[in-house]
Design an enzyme around this catalytic site. Sequence first.
Site, short mmCIF file in Angstrom:
data_model
loop_
_atom_site.label_atom_id
_atom_site.label_comp_id
_atom_site.label_asym_id
_atom_site.label_seq_id
_atom_site.Cartn_x
_atom_site.Cartn_y
_atom_site.Cartn_z
N HIS B 228 0.80 -1.21 0.00
CA HIS B 228 0.00 0.00 0.00
C HIS B 228 0.84 1.27 0.00
CE1 HIS B 228 -3.71 2.02 -0.31
NE2 HIS B 228 -3.26 2.91 0.53
N TYR B 232 1.45 5.34 -2.44
CA TYR B 232 1.77 6.73 -2.08
C TYR B 232 3.10 7.14 -2.67
CZ TYR B 232 -2.37 6.37 0.57
OH TYR B 232 -3.69 6.19 0.88
N HIS B 379 -10.44 0.98 -10.03
CA HIS B 379 -9.99 1.99 -9.08
C HIS B 379 -8.56 2.42 -9.37
CE1 HIS B 379 -8.71 3.81 -5.31
NE2 HIS B 379 -7.78 2.89 -5.23
N PHE B 380 -7.64 1.46 -9.49
CA PHE B 380 -6.25 1.91 -9.56
C PHE B 380 -5.84 2.38 -10.96
CE2 PHE B 380 -5.31 -2.83 -9.48
CZ PHE B 380 -4.82 -2.93 -10.77
N HIS B 381 -6.70 2.16 -11.94
CA HIS B 381 -6.41 2.84 -13.21
C HIS B 381 -6.77 4.32 -13.12
CE1 HIS B 381 -5.73 -1.14 -14.97
NE2 HIS B 381 -5.03 -0.49 -15.86
N ARG B 442 -11.27 -9.87 -11.33
CA ARG B 442 -10.10 -9.31 -11.99
C ARG B 442 -9.15 -10.45 -12.35
NH1 ARG B 442 -6.49 -6.82 -7.02
NH2 ARG B 442 -5.04 -6.34 -8.69
N ARG B 443 -8.05 -10.14 -13.00
CA ARG B 443 -6.96 -11.10 -13.22
C ARG B 443 -7.41 -12.40 -13.85
NH1 ARG B 443 -3.07 -10.77 -7.91
NH2 ARG B 443 -1.99 -8.96 -8.64
#
Lengths: 283, 561, 173
Positions: B228, B232, B379-381, B442-443
């Site tokens: 995580h 950041y 989300h992370f795209h 996913r994946r």
Amino acid sequence: MSEDAGPTVSRRGLLRGAAGTAIAAGGVAAVGTAAGQSGVDFDGWFSDVSNFDGVVDRRGQGEVTVEVGVEGNGDYWAFGPAAVRVDPGTTVVFEWTGEGSAHNVVAENDGYSSGDPVREAGTTFEHTFEETGISKYYCDPHLAVGMKGAIVVGDMGAGADAGGGSPGGISLSEGAWLLVGSLGLAVASPLLFAAFLRYRRGGGPSGPSEETREQLQRVDEVDQGPPRAEEAPVEKPETTIEHDEYDPSGTLSLVLGYLVLVVLLWVFMYFVEFLGRGPTVIG
Amino acid sequence: MAYVDDYPDAAKVVRANFGVAFAALSIGGIFGLIQAVHRTGFFRGLINSTDYYTVLTGHGVLLALVFTTFFIAGLFTWGVTNSLERSLPNPRLTWSWFLVMLVGTILATVSILGGFVPELPLSADVLFTFYPPLQASPVFYVGAALLIVGSWIAGLDWFLAYWGWRKDNDGERIPLQTFMVLTTMIMWYVSTVGVAVEVVVFLIPWSLGLISEVDPLLTRTLFWYFGHPVVYFWLMPAYFVWYTILPKLAGGRLLSDTLARVVFVLFVILSTPVGFHHQYVDPGIPEGFKFIAMTNTMFLLLPSLLTAFTVVASMEHGARQRGGKGYLSWLWKLPWDNPAFSGCALAGIMFAAGGFSGMINAGMNINYLIHNTLWVPGHFHLTVGTAAALTFMAVSYWLVPQITGKRLQHRTLATVQPYVWFIGMTLMSNAMHRAGLAGVPRRTAEPEYNVVDATFPNVVGGMGEMQLQIVLGGTILFVALSMFMTVMIGTWLAERGRGTLSVNSHLPPALSGPESSPRVLDNLKLWAAIAIVLILIAYGPPLAGMLGDGIFAPGTPGFPV
Amino acid sequence: MEIHRFEKVWIAIALLLIVGFIATIAYGALGPGVKMVDASGGTIDPEAVAAGESGTAFDDPGVRQTGPNEYDVYVVARQFQFAPGTSQPIEVPAGSTVTFHITSPDVTHGFNIAGTNVNTMVIPGQVAELTVDFDETASYGIVCHEYCGGGHHTMEGTIEVVPQAEYDGPGGS
């Protein structure tokens, strides 16, 4: 078991169709001749089986052993040998190696099955092949990765070479490899070219054009080394606003709008989407 | 005089880092396109479904680790030298970290690509998270370790520059950009310990056969200790751009130096003791520890919410200095035709949306709804794939002319590019979020299941529409990426010194500057110490529990993929 | 320290929002009683599970009745099958409380009953234990949602929640 096997296999059929397209792009000739010359037409059964290396002739033996869980298809997910030729009436003994997780032997069409997958080394399963023809089988958990085999019963097509062209799995991945590699190279090539140009420029006497050189001399007295870059002029604000005379009221309204949106969405997601659908884990 | 003339050596380092970053971005982008067409079922002829996972590993590692790390190394080298107004102390040290990172990258990339060639003994189809007992070849782990070690040396290089500056400037406040670089690197040092222990103590010896078993839960916990904070590590450089460069691009000044420093301090303190929120549905971890991680994660929203205000207010300041009026009509006065500005602003808008889906991810029990569904990559795209990546592309339009001394080429393409990316990402991530809500995982190479009525019936709009949006969005993103690369390569190849640059490096001071912010904010040792204490509280007891039955138990041998 | 009054307002609101989120989660745990998968399943030797010699119910996975309307379901998730679940569906009666015990003898898998909130990781060495009420008759798909090797996308299974009257006990399928 058979209820489930049906639809599963049909989906794999689609998959094979897709794989077939890829082979057509990669190596049409190899696959085309495979059926024509070897005399045994597996109809693409082995196209994604990495350890398939032609039909191994075991005629003249009353009992033939096929190992379950030999190296292939990216792990110990293969039958060894993948394709065997036997005389009618031969008993084939499938013997588990204990490698590559749990396996089983399931006939594509002929009804025999070893049951649920097991892993224990030394487990055996026997089946006697009476009818002339091709009997295809697979391992249920590892069908998708190409754990498939076939027993060729009788002399059909035995005159020609048993090979049957290059194994499809490899030609496919080489094709994909080439395609991906060339695409990557295509994108990287301007970078490489840029590096090359820079290298050459650094080595040779060529530099900025005469015109630029003159221009730069006008701007700057220095003409040693690479020409100096001149930055754009600094922007001048229309009005200057200092800290104490600035109230970001627009910002406040924007972030408050965002806050309201987030709270509404959160409530919807938690109480409607999440708690509104079950079952949920309660212990 | 541009940066390239002031600091020719540092400019060369920045260029080298950007070059590797952009190469990784290109290859990773191609992989992304292949995935989009394969997984949606539009074209599965290019690769077979087993090789999909090789492509997926390449996409994740090249973009999330290689592109980001090299770009950040370049950006921070610029930031430190520019704000301290001095070169890096030791060129040999500087080039050594670049080389260590490069060698690591090559090793990892080669072992991943080896998965396409079954004849080669190399493969690493372990995805970005490389959860044991899936086992990659040792080359992959060594490469990943070298990349991280290289980044550590880079951080040391920047600290050395800072200490040198401190000797000559006793009592002065740390310049804001350097402050942000140093706090980011403290966070990075603290958090990469987890993955370093995982790889060096467990995975490398295990893949070499020196130890026979590893504990899957322990190793994945060590991964998420790092997994995580690493987000950041991608985000803080984007904030670095939004705080220190974006206000200038908007025509204004940063509202508050104080709050910028507060935000980065909060990231140092809170980034690491949150990793368990990736393991909310893992067995073997008591619920109480998950709740503590959740509380920390929620408070981690604070620095981002503060950033939203400060950054938007700084843009509004710019718009009003440019003559903007009214409650919201000042928005039109912003320089939307400057790609460096529009890219950052659009990235910020997408981050607001990604922030919301992140709040759902962070909510402990609601995680059952979306864990490991397509919602998560959706989300992370938005976050790393746009907030970070689009900001990096945008700032390149401003920075690359300065580090090369060349005018930005293909201005029109550059002006359009952020909008194209925005449209593509809107389509793709919207569909991913909605499909994920219906339970699409996913994946997976083929999200068609026999058991779920062949489709996921709960998808609003139907599976077909989702697949179409994903493949369309992915293609548009690839077009945007190609546009970016054309501009960059064109600029790189352009002739140096012809005409004036399109940009200037002037960064105006904050409206409320460092002189009015508390000095304690610059006490880096204090913040590092608090961070470590919080980590000990959040991770000490659960790790002790996992180690209670032995370091390698319950153990499992490797399953090479 | 100069902080604009708007910004002070915003900090207060942001903190309130964060507390609100945490309160919602706490409500979900205490009110509707949503519980996280935790360490209650204990640990297990994955190699013993693989060999079928763990000395636990995983050696013969399946459904077991533990009380009136209470069932234990032992599932072994392996490359690329749920046993039971894939070869034959898991069958439980409607209106029952079912506790799943899931483990893996090989790599990490996922276990998601599609379209529901039943979702867990399956990690070798750990037993995931989750209790679920199945109130209504339904047929659910189970999807492995964690990459587990080249055939990951084929790993799926079924749960049949049948009417009480039609249910003829564990192993009756």
